[in-house]
Scaffold this motif. Structure first.
Motif, short mmCIF file in Angstrom:
data_model
loop_
_atom_site.label_atom_id
_atom_site.label_comp_id
_atom_site.label_asym_id
_atom_site.label_seq_id
_atom_site.Cartn_x
_atom_site.Cartn_y
_atom_site.Cartn_z
N GLU A 1 3.06 -7.23 -3.91
CA GLU A 1 2.73 -5.85 -3.54
C GLU A 1 1.41 -5.84 -2.78
O GLU A 1 0.46 -6.53 -3.16
N ILE B 1 3.13 -1.66 0.23
CA ILE B 1 4.18 -2.54 0.75
C ILE B 1 4.66 -3.40 -0.40
O ILE B 1 3.86 -4.01 -1.11
N PRO C 1 8.23 -12.08 5.13
CA PRO C 1 9.07 -11.37 4.17
C PRO C 1 10.55 -11.45 4.52
O PRO C 1 10.92 -11.66 5.67
N LEU D 1 0.34 -10.48 5.75
CA LEU D 1 1.17 -10.76 4.58
C LEU D 1 1.02 -12.24 4.22
O LEU D 1 0.80 -13.08 5.10
N LEU E 1 11.24 -5.71 3.21
CA LEU E 1 10.06 -4.97 2.80
C LEU E 1 10.42 -3.51 2.52
O LEU E 1 11.32 -2.95 3.15
N ASP E 2 9.70 -2.93 1.58
CA ASP E 2 9.72 -1.48 1.44
C ASP E 2 8.31 -1.00 1.69
O ASP E 2 7.35 -1.53 1.10
N VAL E 3 8.15 -0.03 2.57
CA VAL E 3 6.82 0.46 2.94
C VAL E 3 6.79 1.97 2.73
O VAL E 3 7.67 2.69 3.22
N ASP F 1 7.13 -6.64 -1.09
CA ASP F 1 7.88 -7.73 -0.47
C ASP F 1 8.95 -8.20 -1.45
O ASP F 1 8.64 -8.63 -2.56
N LEU G 1 2.29 -7.33 9.52
CA LEU G 1 2.93 -6.01 9.55
C LEU G 1 2.00 -5.06 10.29
O LEU G 1 0.82 -4.95 9.96
#
Lengths: 135, 122
Positions: free
Chosen positions: A22, A129, A50, A46, A53-55, A131, A104
């Motif tokens: 995270e 973020i 990755p 990062l 990813l969730d951002v 990963d 990113l």
């Protein structure tokens, strides 16, 4: 009877997504704007490349946008106050992101119309973020 | 057959996405412009979420925002299609659905599909 390990409930021959890492932080939109497209970019390093990813973002909202200031969003804008007395509205910056390798890049974009250059009131927004590594 | 231990699906060092509850649909009625649908979760933290909306009530579920090419004159008026945004607080997922305008304006009932997941982050 021999135990077939491939039948274990917690075993799969296929990769699985796991919440691996995270990243959180705060970015700031500052400076001034001019007519047309204005952008601000922010590079975030990062640890590894990755897989998925969730951002999500958190930042100022403003009427008529109903999103409360403490809410997080995946797609949306943040509102940055300006010295534009005539318009009365803060500038509206849309947040997007892209990934290349281990970098990113968050981009904030504001399309300025009908007014000349504006001076911005420095405004922070936050990111988170997650990963998801594929094992 | 040798077991590849890297394929073990459970690794106690990491968190996993587990669905918060079994409910994953909510009906709504298009408003004149915007309508907000609140989905309470009460987790006291920001969880992972995903949302899709049947924007045209035809069985096609749109995730993210519907994007269209604006190719109209200002004199002809706007025919913006329906759209939606979402946001998450520590107790509520909100889906704001825009009905569209002009010839693209939607009315009647449709459905929001969503998932709220536990153990977000590291």
């Amino acid at each position: 009877m021999a135990v077939d390990l491939t039948k274990l409930v917690f075993h799969s021959n296929y990769p699985a997504f796991k919440n691996n890492r995270e990243y959180t932080g705060t970015l700031s939109i500052t400076g001034s704007t001019s007519g047309g497209t204005n952008t601000r970019t922010f590079d975030i390093a990062l640890d590894t490349e990755p897989d998925l990813l969730d951002v999500i973002f958190n930042g100022n909202s403003n009427s008529p946008d109903a999103r409360p200031d403490d809410a997080w969003f995946k797609n949306g804008e943040i509102w940055v106050p300006t010295n534009n007395a005539g318009g009365g509205n803060p500038s509206r910056w849309r947040l997007t992101y892209e990934v290349e390798g281990t970098t990113l890049t968050v981009t904030a974009t504001y399309i300025q119309q009908f007014v000349t250059g504006e001076t911005l009131t420095s405004t922070d927004f936050s990111y988170k973020i997650v990963d998801y590594s594929v094992f | 057959m040798a077991t590849d231990l890297t394929k073990i699906a459970f690794d106690s060092r990491l968190n996993y996405l587990k669905k918060f509850n079994s409910v994953s649909e909510q009906s709504f009625t298009f408003g004149a412009t915007y309508v907000e649908e609140d989905i309470d979760h009460g987790l006291t933290y920001i969880p992972f979420w995903a949302v899709g909306v049947d924007l045209f009530n035809n069985g096609v579920i749109w995730s993210n925002e519907y994007v269209w090419e604006y190719a109209e004159s200002s004199a002809a008026g706007s025919n913006a299609p329906p759209n939606f945004v979402t946001w998450m607080t520590t107790d509520t997922l909100t889906v704001e659905v825009y009905a569209g305008s002009g010839t693209n304006q939607q009315s009647g009932d449709s459905t929001i599909y969503y998932g709220v997941y536990l153990d977000y982050g590291s």
